[in-house]
Scaffold this active site. Sequence first.
Site, PDB file in Angstrom:
ATOM      1  N   GLY A  81       0.785  -1.232   0.000  1.00  0.00           N
ATOM      2  CA  GLY A  81       0.000   0.000   0.000  1.00  0.00           C
ATOM      3  C   GLY A  81       0.814   1.278   0.000  1.00  0.00           C
ATOM      4  N   ARG A 114      -5.249   2.952 -15.725  1.00  0.00           N
ATOM      5  CA  ARG A 114      -5.447   3.721 -14.492  1.00  0.00           C
ATOM      6  C   ARG A 114      -6.172   5.060 -14.674  1.00  0.00           C
ATOM      7  NH1 ARG A 114      -2.361   5.143 -11.116  1.00  0.00           N
ATOM      8  NH2 ARG A 114      -3.283   4.129  -9.313  1.00  0.00           N
ATOM      9  N   GLU A 119       4.696  -6.265   1.874  1.00  0.00           N
ATOM     10  CA  GLU A 119       4.286  -6.670   0.515  1.00  0.00           C
ATOM     11  C   GLU A 119       4.161  -5.450  -0.400  1.00  0.00           C
ATOM     12  OE1 GLU A 119       0.535  -8.631   0.995  1.00  0.00           O
ATOM     13  OE2 GLU A 119       1.376 -10.341   2.060  1.00  0.00           O
ATOM     14  N   PRO A 120       5.205  -4.673  -0.567  1.00  0.00           N
ATOM     15  CA  PRO A 120       5.073  -3.486  -1.413  1.00  0.00           C
ATOM     16  C   PRO A 120       5.096  -3.857  -2.889  1.00  0.00           C
ATOM     17  CG  PRO A 120       7.333  -3.722  -0.696  1.00  0.00           C
ATOM     18  CD  PRO A 120       6.569  -4.846  -0.043  1.00  0.00           C
ATOM     19  N   GLY A 121       4.273  -3.203  -3.667  1.00  0.00           N
ATOM     20  CA  GLY A 121       4.282  -3.382  -5.112  1.00  0.00           C
ATOM     21  C   GLY A 121       4.666  -2.061  -5.754  1.00  0.00           C
ATOM     22  N   ARG A 122       3.680  -1.170  -5.792  1.00  0.00           N
ATOM     23  CA  ARG A 122       3.836   0.109  -6.481  1.00  0.00           C
ATOM     24  C   ARG A 122       5.108   0.871  -6.091  1.00  0.00           C
ATOM     25  NH1 ARG A 122      -0.746   2.899  -7.836  1.00  0.00           N
ATOM     26  NH2 ARG A 122      -1.792   1.792  -6.153  1.00  0.00           N
ATOM     27  N   TYR A 129       1.310  -1.470 -12.101  1.00  0.00           N
ATOM     28  CA  TYR A 129      -0.100  -1.473 -12.496  1.00  0.00           C
ATOM     29  C   TYR A 129      -0.310  -0.829 -13.864  1.00  0.00           C
ATOM     30  CZ  TYR A 129      -0.492  -2.714  -7.609  1.00  0.00           C
ATOM     31  OH  TYR A 129      -0.328  -3.341  -6.398  1.00  0.00           O
ATOM     32  N   TYR A 155      -9.524   4.681 -12.527  1.00  0.00           N
ATOM     33  CA  TYR A 155      -9.500   5.356 -11.218  1.00  0.00           C
ATOM     34  C   TYR A 155      -9.522   6.874 -11.344  1.00  0.00           C
ATOM     35  CZ  TYR A 155      -7.292   0.863  -9.997  1.00  0.00           C
ATOM     36  OH  TYR A 155      -6.990  -0.461  -9.842  1.00  0.00           O
ATOM     37  N   CYS A 200     -12.007   2.511 -28.825  1.00  0.00           N
ATOM     38  CA  CYS A 200     -13.344   3.054 -29.094  1.00  0.00           C
ATOM     39  C   CYS A 200     -14.156   3.145 -27.808  1.00  0.00           C
ATOM     40  CB  CYS A 200     -14.051   2.180 -30.123  1.00  0.00           C
ATOM     41  SG  CYS A 200     -13.138   2.146 -31.654  1.00  0.00           S
TER      42      CYS A 200
HETATM   43  N1  LLP Z   1      -0.723  -6.960  -0.580  1.00  0.00           N
HETATM   44  C1  LLP Z   1      -2.041  -7.137  -0.820  1.00  0.00           C
HETATM   45  C2  LLP Z   1      -2.795  -8.101  -0.020  1.00  0.00           C
HETATM   46  C3  LLP Z   1      -2.678  -6.387  -1.831  1.00  0.00           C
HETATM   47  O1  LLP Z   1      -3.980  -6.543  -2.044  1.00  0.00           O
HETATM   48  C4  LLP Z   1      -1.923  -5.461  -2.579  1.00  0.00           C
HETATM   49  C5  LLP Z   1      -2.552  -4.684  -3.654  1.00  0.00           C
HETATM   50  C6  LLP Z   1      -0.543  -5.320  -2.302  1.00  0.00           C
HETATM   51  C7  LLP Z   1       0.011  -6.085  -1.288  1.00  0.00           C
HETATM   52  C8  LLP Z   1       0.338  -4.370  -3.052  1.00  0.00           C
HETATM   53  O2  LLP Z   1      -0.116  -3.061  -2.935  1.00  0.00           O
HETATM   54  P1  LLP Z   1       0.799  -1.819  -3.372  1.00  0.00           P
HETATM   55  O3  LLP Z   1       1.999  -1.792  -2.446  1.00  0.00           O
HETATM   56  O4  LLP Z   1       1.185  -2.011  -4.769  1.00  0.00           O
HETATM   57  O5  LLP Z   1      -0.100  -0.641  -3.189  1.00  0.00           O
HETATM   58  N2  LLP Z   1      -4.585  -1.608  -9.456  1.00  0.00           N
HETATM   59  C9  LLP Z   1      -4.496  -0.611  -8.411  1.00  0.00           C
HETATM   60  C10 LLP Z   1      -3.855  -1.111  -7.176  1.00  0.00           C
HETATM   61  C11 LLP Z   1      -4.578  -2.307  -6.617  1.00  0.00           C
HETATM   62  C12 LLP Z   1      -3.803  -2.961  -5.542  1.00  0.00           C
HETATM   63  C13 LLP Z   1      -4.447  -4.210  -5.080  1.00  0.00           C
HETATM   64  N3  LLP Z   1      -3.754  -4.840  -4.004  1.00  0.00           N
HETATM   65  C14 LLP Z   1      -3.818   0.635  -8.970  1.00  0.00           C
HETATM   66  O6  LLP Z   1      -3.465   0.636 -10.147  1.00  0.00           O
HETATM   67  O7  LLP Z   1      -3.669   1.613  -8.261  1.00  0.00           O
END
Ligand code: LLP
Length: 426
Positions: free
Chosen positions: A248, A321, A282-285, A379, A325, A350
């Site tokens: 997050g 996105r 669990e960082p992604g973004r 994403y 969003y 389209c």
């Molecule tokens: N852990 C869990 C359980 C999650 O559901 C998520 C993201 C993450 C970790 C990683 O979150 P991050 O660190 O990337 O914020 N498609 C959306 C984001 C949806 C994220 C869903 N879960 C966007 O483009 O903003």
Amino acid sequence: MGEGVLIGLPDIFFERDGELWCEGVSLSRIGREVGTPCYVYSETGIRRRYDALRSAFTGVPCRIFYSAKANANLAILRLLRSLGAGVDVVSQGELFRARCAGFQGRDIVFGGVGKGAEELGAGLEAEILLFNVESEGELRRLSALGAERGARAPVAIRVNPGMAVDTHAYTQTAHYETKFGVAWEDVEDLYRLAFRLGSVDPLGIDFHLGSQILSPEPYRRALPRLVELAGRVARTGASLRYLDIGGGFGVPHDGGPELDLSAVAEAAGAAAKALDVEILLEPGRWLVAPAGVLLAGVLYAKRLGGRLYYVTDTGSNDLLRPSYYGAYHPIEAVRRGPATTAADIVGPVCETGDFLGRDRPMPALQEGDFLAVGFAGGYGFAMSSNYNARRRAAEVLVSADGYRVVRRRESLADLVALEEPCEAGP
Ligand code: LLP
């Protein structure tokens, strides 16, 4: 470095000789040689982000499990593995990708609200570190599958903390009007059930507060509550080793204040100490978004009802996105010039909602010019589709040695490869 160019990490994406570069390669060279649309990621950028995250959490017993959903390209997964990350997967497909990239079972946590029997079985086969379980049904199924295999499944229960968090409605996950996790008041019962079931080992507790969170405050609020809950869980007999605080961590796209990670780390460190557990992140973004851009080619300029539209060869099929969003992504002309006008940057799809940005200051662009859409390393490709039978974009990884294509552009043949034979060869 050029003034006002913000499309990602500033020392990775910058202006030189009148155009935009990624590390040591000009974006127009990549555009010419690889074609557009094309995602461009920076290896150095991702390394720096990983190192910065590690150092923000110095002194906190923790491990980083990169959330593959943000960008699951094998080259990105391999890079993060080489840096020492584990991986957080949410489907059998992501588990497969993680295995292809060389992650071992102990480097994998498996989350997600709807893991089917086949997916859970694959996780058991891979002997992963932890399943984050989101319902009683899933716990029962996992135990049954474990019993069939003579295996024990390591689990954490994902708690829904019932909290409002200030982020887009679609990326909120921590209150009861969302489907995620187990209700706070049911958590202890589920740990008791885990003991009765026999083939699951309750080793952790888990939550995830949402995505694109830009303040430490939700973590500061949630963590002491989790400590209190985990204390009660411990009295059921569970000896918890892990506190998974999800991902997050947000990334401002507009030059706004950065998330204060050290404040998150401090709260996590206090929780780890109170419970004597290891923190899982669990960082992604945060790791990948600012290290990537989407490179677009300008097809046409047209005026309509007083508006200037630049129609590009990429849109919501490649980067969902903005449409989905209403997300803001900065867009900059690769060939620099003073902004003389405001334009809508739209795609070829389209759909009226197919736009990348509205009312953006732009220099006069010609057909064949390139645009860079910023903060697209996470994403971006991961959410792309073949809508309108568009071929998904190429992906490029820039490193100190130059660049390489890490996923080729889809071909016309790829579009029909899974269907009945095609009469007219593409
Ligand atoms: N852990 C869990 C359980 C999650 O559901 C998520 C993201 C993450 C970790 C990683 O979150 P991050 O660190 O990337 O914020 N498609 C959306 C984001 C949806 C994220 C869903 N879960 C966007 O483009 O903003």
